[in-house]
Scaffold this motif. Structure first.
Motif, PDB file in Angstrom:
ATOM      1  N   ALA A 120       0.831  -1.198   0.000  1.00 51.58           N
ATOM      2  CA  ALA A 120       0.000   0.000   0.000  1.00 51.58           C
ATOM      3  C   ALA A 120       0.869   1.252   0.000  1.00 51.58           C
ATOM      4  CB  ALA A 120      -0.913   0.006   1.231  1.00 51.58           C
ATOM      5  N   ARG A 121       0.409   2.238  -0.776  1.00 60.23           N
ATOM      6  CA  ARG A 121       1.191   3.466  -0.919  1.00 60.23           C
ATOM      7  C   ARG A 121       1.051   4.337   0.315  1.00 60.23           C
ATOM      8  NH1 ARG A 121      -1.768   2.383  -5.316  1.00 60.23           N
ATOM      9  NH2 ARG A 121      -3.438   3.720  -4.562  1.00 60.23           N
ATOM     10  N   ASP A 122       2.048   5.179   0.547  1.00 60.16           N
ATOM     11  CA  ASP A 122       1.969   6.151   1.642  1.00 60.16           C
ATOM     12  C   ASP A 122       1.165   7.371   1.210  1.00 60.16           C
ATOM     13  OD1 ASP A 122       3.497   4.584   3.318  1.00 60.16           O
ATOM     14  OD2 ASP A 122       5.387   5.434   2.585  1.00 60.16           O
ATOM     15  N   ARG A 123       1.129   7.629  -0.082  1.00 59.64           N
ATOM     16  CA  ARG A 123       0.435   8.804  -0.596  1.00 59.64           C
ATOM     17  C   ARG A 123      -0.159   8.491  -1.958  1.00 59.64           C
ATOM     18  NH1 ARG A 123       2.043  13.651  -3.514  1.00 59.64           N
ATOM     19  NH2 ARG A 123       0.737  15.418  -2.910  1.00 59.64           N
ATOM     20  N   THR A 124      -1.377   8.928  -2.184  1.00 57.86           N
ATOM     21  CA  THR A 124      -2.069   8.665  -3.438  1.00 57.86           C
ATOM     22  C   THR A 124      -2.633   9.964  -3.982  1.00 57.86           C
ATOM     23  OG1 THR A 124      -2.680   6.426  -2.750  1.00 57.86           O
ATOM     24  CG2 THR A 124      -3.978   7.418  -4.515  1.00 57.86           C
ATOM     25  N   LEU A 125      -2.446  10.190  -5.272  1.00 58.11           N
ATOM     26  CA  LEU A 125      -3.023  11.353  -5.928  1.00 58.11           C
ATOM     27  C   LEU A 125      -4.430  10.996  -6.389  1.00 58.11           C
ATOM     28  CD1 LEU A 125      -0.021  12.579  -8.115  1.00 58.11           C
ATOM     29  CD2 LEU A 125      -0.673  13.312  -5.824  1.00 58.11           C
ATOM     30  N   ALA A 126      -5.380  11.883  -6.113  1.00 59.68           N
ATOM     31  CA  ALA A 126      -6.770  11.661  -6.512  1.00 59.68           C
ATOM     32  C   ALA A 126      -7.522  12.974  -6.425  1.00 59.68           C
ATOM     33  CB  ALA A 126      -7.441  10.609  -5.619  1.00 59.68           C
ATOM     34  N   ALA A 127      -8.545  13.110  -7.259  1.00 60.35           N
ATOM     35  CA  ALA A 127      -9.388  14.301  -7.218  1.00 60.35           C
ATOM     36  C   ALA A 127     -10.212  14.299  -5.932  1.00 60.35           C
ATOM     37  CB  ALA A 127     -10.318  14.330  -8.440  1.00 60.35           C
ATOM     38  N   PRO A 128     -10.616  15.488  -5.434  1.00 62.90           N
ATOM     39  CA  PRO A 128     -11.444  15.546  -4.225  1.00 62.90           C
ATOM     40  C   PRO A 128     -12.704  14.698  -4.322  1.00 62.90           C
ATOM     41  CG  PRO A 128     -10.624  17.724  -4.770  1.00 62.90           C
ATOM     42  CD  PRO A 128     -10.235  16.826  -5.909  1.00 62.90           C
ATOM     43  N   ALA A 129     -13.321  14.660  -5.519  1.00 63.82           N
ATOM     44  CA  ALA A 129     -14.526  13.854  -5.680  1.00 63.82           C
ATOM     45  C   ALA A 129     -14.227  12.377  -5.475  1.00 63.82           C
ATOM     46  CB  ALA A 129     -15.124  14.080  -7.077  1.00 63.82           C
ATOM     47  N   THR A 130     -13.032  11.951  -5.916  1.00 58.68           N
ATOM     48  CA  THR A 130     -12.635  10.559  -5.727  1.00 58.68           C
ATOM     49  C   THR A 130     -12.428  10.261  -4.255  1.00 58.68           C
ATOM     50  OG1 THR A 130     -11.570  10.558  -7.903  1.00 58.68           O
ATOM     51  CG2 THR A 130     -10.917   8.823  -6.363  1.00 58.68           C
ATOM     52  N   ARG A 131     -11.838  11.197  -3.540  1.00 63.16           N
ATOM     53  CA  ARG A 131     -11.629  10.991  -2.099  1.00 63.16           C
ATOM     54  C   ARG A 131     -12.963  10.884  -1.368  1.00 63.16           C
ATOM     55  NH1 ARG A 131      -6.332  11.606  -1.124  1.00 63.16           N
ATOM     56  NH2 ARG A 131      -5.112  12.772  -2.670  1.00 63.16           N
ATOM     57  N   ARG A 132     -13.951  11.653  -1.805  1.00 61.78           N
ATOM     58  CA  ARG A 132     -15.268  11.551  -1.180  1.00 61.78           C
ATOM     59  C   ARG A 132     -15.892  10.184  -1.441  1.00 61.78           C
ATOM     60  NH1 ARG A 132     -15.614  17.214  -2.326  1.00 61.78           N
ATOM     61  NH2 ARG A 132     -16.430  16.868  -4.418  1.00 61.78           N
ATOM     62  N   VAL A 133     -15.698   9.653  -2.676  1.00 65.46           N
ATOM     63  CA  VAL A 133     -16.211   8.321  -2.995  1.00 65.46           C
ATOM     64  C   VAL A 133     -15.562   7.283  -2.088  1.00 65.46           C
ATOM     65  CG1 VAL A 133     -16.294   6.513  -4.757  1.00 65.46           C
ATOM     66  CG2 VAL A 133     -16.772   8.880  -5.383  1.00 65.46           C
ATOM     67  N   VAL A 173      -5.437   7.609  -8.677  1.00 65.05           N
ATOM     68  CA  VAL A 173      -6.599   6.731  -8.614  1.00 65.05           C
ATOM     69  C   VAL A 173      -7.845   7.499  -9.031  1.00 65.05           C
ATOM     70  CG1 VAL A 173      -8.091   5.416  -7.054  1.00 65.05           C
ATOM     71  CG2 VAL A 173      -5.618   5.266  -6.815  1.00 65.05           C
ATOM     72  N   THR A 174      -8.713   6.850  -9.811  1.00 66.60           N
ATOM     73  CA  THR A 174      -9.957   7.459 -10.247  1.00 66.60           C
ATOM     74  C   THR A 174     -11.114   6.965  -9.393  1.00 66.60           C
ATOM     75  OG1 THR A 174     -10.443   5.684 -11.826  1.00 66.60           O
ATOM     76  CG2 THR A 174      -9.105   7.546 -12.613  1.00 66.60           C
ATOM     77  N   ALA A 175     -12.246   7.670  -9.482  1.00 55.83           N
ATOM     78  CA  ALA A 175     -13.429   7.278  -8.717  1.00 55.83           C
ATOM     79  C   ALA A 175     -13.923   5.901  -9.137  1.00 55.83           C
ATOM     80  CB  ALA A 175     -14.538   8.332  -8.895  1.00 55.83           C
ATOM     81  N   GLU A 176     -13.836   5.607 -10.438  1.00 56.61           N
ATOM     82  CA  GLU A 176     -14.280   4.300 -10.924  1.00 56.61           C
ATOM     83  C   GLU A 176     -13.437   3.178 -10.343  1.00 56.61           C
ATOM     84  OE1 GLU A 176     -16.622   1.590 -12.666  1.00 56.61           O
ATOM     85  OE2 GLU A 176     -16.967   3.756 -12.575  1.00 56.61           O
TER      86      GLU A 176
END
Length: 550
Positions: free
Chosen positions: A223-236, A259-262
């Motif tokens: 598992a990564r220590d940090r992941t890039l994602a849009a705020p909407a993805t984080r909410r999902v 990571v994407t929401a999908e």
């Protein structure tokens, strides 16, 4: 880097505090001036708080869901500036003293050491974290466009603006996103096959059921220590109870997994299927204590998903929900209104067969003009006509001086439209109703209601009302006792428009009827006046063509 503190500003006139609903950035993120960093809810408005600096997020000092007083520091930034220059000067002088080398050689060495850092910074800028290079060093895009860019994973600095003065529009962002997807699709065929990794400590595996009923397993490295994602993805991810760092990355950006929401939804569904398979396999077994294995598995599933067990009381399980934000504001407003103004509600029903027919005849013309025509514009026109004849219902009781109170009869007509949203009831105001046509009112009502549901209506657009309308008939109700939107003196509730039995010319027939519920402040309005006002509204709705004369 110099550290700059940012205090929660007054995001609404006279507001003392706000609820920090959502962070739009994380520690280490690069931000630009005017880029939204947080969403804050206060009174009945949800607003984005922009960064005043260009820099890097150093520390987030408030938790999501926390009530923060205006003026409290909520975030700090590392900002390039004079501190950097002073630090570099001191380091250069120290190095020169220690080595006793000529200043020119030391400066050359310092420049040589600084070059890789500068190159690296340039690479970071190209990655999309910095602003587009404009004469003023800023990206010209409104907050809603910036939010869309974050949700679609688009580097807004790389987008060419087609709006006035190069301003970036939503269309520009969507075009850029489609171009990125096209590039990704073209390179997908050349991508290497995912390598197979054995499952071990710190590694994540995801089981996914295939269409033929077999279970396939996709395994990702630790598992990564940090992941890039849009705020909407984080909410999902929060809604699904998923650790974002455990979701297989769909691509790499700046050396970090993106990571994407999908992908989050697929991962969550795979976890649910895997847990369900475990529960089914163990459902037949029961331990010595009489607790079934499937119950244990269900408890483990709740723990894995991050769901909290309900609080147990003597009567049974309960869930505690914070009473704050919009819900608390609505409660205080209703309490003030109910305990200040003595309410009386007048009920009546009007036959509106002609209005139903007239609207049906007009809908085609409205559609040609891109207007969504409902019954509400006709109701507003009828209300304003009646208000001009009975001004007590378009008034306020001014009690600023208890010994010399006054009734303010308002000669302007701003009608609030109650809109049910996920966050609670909002009442955007349609201004100067008497000066607008039915089509103009239809456009404005549709716009305000849509933005209210999306939490995009502004605080100013919910102020200044003189009379309110609430349409509880939209969910099937007939009559109610609506609470006045204090300090107004009246509110009209609309029931569901349906065919109901009525007596006409001595016979019972089916007719379209509209139930009405008018609540009044009995300190200002007598029951007889309320009845006459309602009769006038009914007369106009029964004969909708009269509204065209107003």
């Amino acid at each position: 880097m110099g550290t700059k503190e940012f205090k929660l500003p007054d995001v609404g006139e006279g507001v003392a505090e706000g609820e920090l609903v959502n962070w739009l950035v994380e520690v280490g993120d690069t931000v630009t001036e005017d880029m939204p960093v947080a969403e804050v809810e206060t009174d009945k408005a949800l607003v984005e708080v922009p960064s005043p600096y260009n820099g890097t997020v150093k520390e987030l000092l408030a938790e999501e869901g926390q009530m923060v007083p205006v003026g409290d520091v909520i975030i700090t930034f590392d900002v390039p500036g004079e501190d950097d220059e002073e630090s570099e000067t001191e380091e250069t002088a120290t190095a020169a003293d220690a080595t006793a080398e000529p200043a020119g050689d030391d400066e050359a060495a310092t420049a040589a050491e600084a070059e890789p850092a500068g190159a690296e910074a340039g690479a970071e800028a190209e990655s999309g974290d910095d602003e587009a290079e404009t004469p003023s060093g800023r990206v010209f895009a409104p907050p809603n466009v910036r939010r869309l860019a974050r949700e679609l994973g688009v580097d807004i600095a790389s987008v060419d603006g087609s709006g006035p003065s190069g301003r970036i529009t939503e269309g520009d962002v969507r075009t850029a996103a489609e171009a990125d997807e096209s590039d990704t699709a073209e390179t997908a065929d050349d991508a290497p096959e995912p390598r197979s990794v054995s499952v071990g400590d710190g590694e994540s595996s995801v089981s996914k059921r295939t269409t033929d009923g077999e279970t396939a397993t996709t395994v990702e490295s630790a598992a990564r220590d940090r992941t890039l994602a849009a705020p909407a993805t984080r909410r999902v991810a929060e809604e699904e109870g998923v650790d974002l760092n455990a979701v297989p990355a769909t691509e790499q950006r700046d050396g970090e997994g993106f990571v994407t929401a999908e992908a989050v939804r697929e991962y969550a569904e795979a976890q649910r299927q895997a847990r369900q398979a475990e529960v089914e396999a163990a459902s037949a077994t029961t331990d010595a204590s009489g607790v079934s294995a499937d119950a244990e598995a269900g408890g483990a599933a709740s723990a894995e998903s991050g769901a909290e067990a309900p609080e147990m009381t003597a009567e049974g399980p309960v869930e505690r929900v914070p009473y704050r934000g919009v819900r608390r504001t609505i409660g205080k407003q209703m309490e003030q209104s109910k305990y200040t103004a003595p309410h009386v509600t007048h009920h009546d029903t009007v036959v509106i067969d002609d209005l139903v027919e007239f609207r049906a005849e007009t809908k085609e013309l409205a559609s040609e003009r891109d207007v969504k025509l409902t019954y509400m514009p006709f109701v507003l026109k009828a209300i304003v006509t009646a208000l001009k004849e009975y001004p007590e219902l378009n008034a306020t009781l001014d009690e600023s001086d208890p010994d010399d109170a006054e009734i303010l009869l308002k000669q302007y007509y701003n009608v609030g439209i109650a809109v049910a949203t996920d966050a609670g009831l909002m009442v955007p105001v349609v201004r100067n109703v008497d000066e607008k046509s039915v089509f103009e009112l239809a456009r404005e009502i549709d716009d305000l209601a849509s933005r209210a549901r999306d939490r995009k209506v502004t605080r100013e657009e919910m102020q200044g009302g003189t009379f309110s309308v609430t349409n509880f008939g939209a969910i099937g109700g007939e009559y109610a006792t609506p609470i006045i939107n204090y300090p107004e003196t009246a509110i009209l509730g609309l029931g569901a428009i349906e065919q109901r039995p009525v007596v006409q010319d001595g016979e019972v027939t089916a007719a379209y009827t509209l139930p009405l519920s008018l609540s009044i402040d009995h300190r200002v309005i007598d029951g007889a006046v309320a009845g006459r006002f309602t009769n006038r509204v009914m007369e106009l709705l029964q004969n909708p063509k009269l509204l065209l004369l107003e």
